[in-house]
Design a protein around this motif. Sequence first.
Motif, PDB file in Angstrom:
ATOM      1  N   GLU A  22      35.252 -40.062   9.496  1.00  0.00           N
ATOM      2  CA  GLU A  22      34.206 -39.860   8.391  1.00  0.00           C
ATOM      3  C   GLU A  22      34.932 -39.328   7.262  1.00  0.00           C
ATOM      4  OE1 GLU A  22      32.058 -36.373  10.395  1.00  0.00           O
ATOM      5  OE2 GLU A  22      30.970 -37.885  11.770  1.00  0.00           O
ATOM      6  N   LEU A  23      34.542 -39.870   5.998  1.00  0.00           N
ATOM      7  CA  LEU A  23      34.914 -39.556   4.971  1.00  0.00           C
ATOM      8  C   LEU A  23      34.230 -38.582   4.284  1.00  0.00           C
ATOM      9  CD1 LEU A  23      37.281 -39.650   2.876  1.00  0.00           C
ATOM     10  CD2 LEU A  23      36.218 -41.611   1.807  1.00  0.00           C
ATOM     11  N   ARG A  24      34.269 -37.529   3.858  1.00  0.00           N
ATOM     12  CA  ARG A  24      33.259 -36.618   3.689  1.00  0.00           C
ATOM     13  C   ARG A  24      33.216 -36.011   2.164  1.00  0.00           C
ATOM     14  NH1 ARG A  24      31.207 -34.357   8.329  1.00  0.00           N
ATOM     15  NH2 ARG A  24      30.726 -32.561   7.569  1.00  0.00           N
ATOM     16  N   SER A  25      33.811 -36.894   1.589  1.00  0.00           N
ATOM     17  CA  SER A  25      33.904 -36.217  -0.113  1.00  0.00           C
ATOM     18  C   SER A  25      32.900 -36.856  -1.048  1.00  0.00           C
ATOM     19  CB  SER A  25      35.322 -36.695  -0.681  1.00  0.00           C
ATOM     20  OG  SER A  25      35.338 -38.085  -0.634  1.00  0.00           O
ATOM     21  N   PRO A  26      32.421 -38.089  -0.737  1.00  0.00           N
ATOM     22  CA  PRO A  26      31.160 -38.349  -1.591  1.00  0.00           C
ATOM     23  C   PRO A  26      30.055 -37.384  -1.812  1.00  0.00           C
ATOM     24  CG  PRO A  26      31.648 -40.421  -0.221  1.00  0.00           C
ATOM     25  CD  PRO A  26      32.515 -39.055   0.398  1.00  0.00           C
ATOM     26  N   ASP A  27      29.475 -37.173  -3.076  1.00  0.00           N
ATOM     27  CA  ASP A  27      28.405 -36.497  -3.322  1.00  0.00           C
ATOM     28  C   ASP A  27      27.217 -37.303  -2.706  1.00  0.00           C
ATOM     29  OD1 ASP A  27      26.126 -35.619  -4.831  1.00  0.00           O
ATOM     30  OD2 ASP A  27      27.700 -34.453  -5.940  1.00  0.00           O
ATOM     31  N   PRO A  28      25.997 -37.028  -2.448  1.00  0.00           N
ATOM     32  CA  PRO A  28      24.901 -37.530  -2.056  1.00  0.00           C
ATOM     33  C   PRO A  28      24.287 -38.194  -3.069  1.00  0.00           C
ATOM     34  CG  PRO A  28      25.169 -35.372  -1.071  1.00  0.00           C
ATOM     35  CD  PRO A  28      26.115 -35.348  -1.971  1.00  0.00           C
ATOM     36  N   ALA A  29      24.451 -37.494  -4.362  1.00  0.00           N
ATOM     37  CA  ALA A  29      23.801 -37.844  -5.535  1.00  0.00           C
ATOM     38  C   ALA A  29      24.786 -38.954  -6.211  1.00  0.00           C
ATOM     39  CB  ALA A  29      23.578 -36.855  -6.393  1.00  0.00           C
ATOM     40  N   CYS A  30      25.931 -39.193  -5.825  1.00  0.00           N
ATOM     41  CA  CYS A  30      26.708 -40.450  -6.171  1.00  0.00           C
ATOM     42  C   CYS A  30      26.091 -41.823  -6.434  1.00  0.00           C
ATOM     43  CB  CYS A  30      27.952 -40.623  -5.520  1.00  0.00           C
ATOM     44  SG  CYS A  30      27.958 -41.335  -4.215  1.00  0.00           S
ATOM     45  N   ASN A  31      26.619 -42.616  -7.411  1.00  0.00           N
ATOM     46  CA  ASN A  31      26.231 -44.012  -7.488  1.00  0.00           C
ATOM     47  C   ASN A  31      27.187 -44.560  -6.359  1.00  0.00           C
ATOM     48  OD1 ASN A  31      26.808 -46.865  -7.863  1.00  0.00           O
ATOM     49  ND2 ASN A  31      26.170 -46.647 -10.006  1.00  0.00           N
ATOM     50  N   PRO A  32      26.362 -45.300  -5.292  1.00  0.00           N
ATOM     51  CA  PRO A  32      27.223 -45.661  -4.179  1.00  0.00           C
ATOM     52  C   PRO A  32      27.977 -47.038  -4.540  1.00  0.00           C
ATOM     53  CG  PRO A  32      24.866 -46.054  -3.814  1.00  0.00           C
ATOM     54  CD  PRO A  32      24.932 -45.286  -4.952  1.00  0.00           C
ATOM     55  N   TYR A  33      27.664 -47.581  -5.369  1.00  0.00           N
ATOM     56  CA  TYR A  33      28.555 -48.960  -5.754  1.00  0.00           C
ATOM     57  C   TYR A  33      29.773 -48.436  -6.405  1.00  0.00           C
ATOM     58  CZ  TYR A  33      23.856 -51.055  -5.136  1.00  0.00           C
ATOM     59  OH  TYR A  33      22.801 -51.444  -4.400  1.00  0.00           O
ATOM     60  N   ILE A  34      29.835 -47.538  -7.179  1.00  0.00           N
ATOM     61  CA  ILE A  34      30.988 -46.985  -7.791  1.00  0.00           C
ATOM     62  C   ILE A  34      31.854 -46.116  -6.692  1.00  0.00           C
ATOM     63  CG2 ILE A  34      32.024 -45.097  -9.339  1.00  0.00           C
ATOM     64  CD1 ILE A  34      29.819 -46.329 -11.403  1.00  0.00           C
ATOM     65  N   ALA A  35      31.161 -45.295  -5.941  1.00  0.00           N
ATOM     66  CA  ALA A  35      31.810 -44.522  -4.713  1.00  0.00           C
ATOM     67  C   ALA A  35      32.664 -45.397  -3.911  1.00  0.00           C
ATOM     68  CB  ALA A  35      30.704 -43.601  -4.438  1.00  0.00           C
ATOM     69  N   PHE A  36      31.844 -46.462  -3.458  1.00  0.00           N
ATOM     70  CA  PHE A  36      32.457 -47.221  -2.336  1.00  0.00           C
ATOM     71  C   PHE A  36      33.597 -48.133  -2.856  1.00  0.00           C
ATOM     72  CE2 PHE A  36      28.686 -45.991   0.039  1.00  0.00           C
ATOM     73  CZ  PHE A  36      29.313 -45.492   1.187  1.00  0.00           C
ATOM     74  N   SER A  37      33.212 -48.599  -4.081  1.00  0.00           N
ATOM     75  CA  SER A  37      34.391 -49.461  -4.852  1.00  0.00           C
ATOM     76  C   SER A  37      35.711 -48.599  -4.804  1.00  0.00           C
ATOM     77  CB  SER A  37      33.791 -49.823  -6.160  1.00  0.00           C
ATOM     78  OG  SER A  37      32.801 -50.846  -6.157  1.00  0.00           O
ATOM     79  N   ALA A  38      35.337 -47.482  -5.166  1.00  0.00           N
ATOM     80  CA  ALA A  38      36.765 -46.475  -5.481  1.00  0.00           C
ATOM     81  C   ALA A  38      37.279 -46.211  -4.235  1.00  0.00           C
ATOM     82  CB  ALA A  38      36.419 -45.264  -6.312  1.00  0.00           C
ATOM     83  N   MET A  39      36.500 -45.878  -2.999  1.00  0.00           N
ATOM     84  CA  MET A  39      37.080 -45.538  -1.710  1.00  0.00           C
ATOM     85  C   MET A  39      37.598 -46.648  -1.209  1.00  0.00           C
ATOM     86  SD  MET A  39      33.942 -42.942  -0.221  1.00  0.00           S
ATOM     87  CE  MET A  39      32.612 -43.990  -0.500  1.00  0.00           C
TER      88      MET A  39
END
Length: 133
Positions: A22-39
């Motif tokens: 479990e990676l627990r850092s993304p903010d639930p309000a984040c843009n998932p496309y940007i967050a997952f691309s970065a991760m």
Amino acid sequence: SNSDLVRIPRAVRGKESSTRLELRSPDPACNPYIAFSAMLAAGMEGVKKKYKLPEATEGNVFEMSDEERKKLGIETLPVSLEEAISLAENSKLLQQALGKSVYDSFLKNKKIEVERYRRTVTDYEIKTYLPLL
């Protein structure tokens, strides 16, 4: 614990291939496309460059003092959007993961968000300072 950045629940010796992470850092309000691309880009860089994983930490990191975390080599995430933007501005990995156009637009929009927040009067300020007037 629930305060950890990366958590591996119920790891079973001999069944490592079925272990969940479990990676627990993304903010639930984040843009998932940007967050997952970065991760994904960060993870792939770690695999390609064979980054060494830190030792597992037992106990609740959230309840540790700053000194205890420092002694264990545990770093913290940015504490403000401004700090996160500053780190993102110097990230070649993020620019490569998002592409220059999306990267530039993302940072521009986040800086606008910071400016809008600075101009907002919060409930805390109203409750703390208004009675003094």
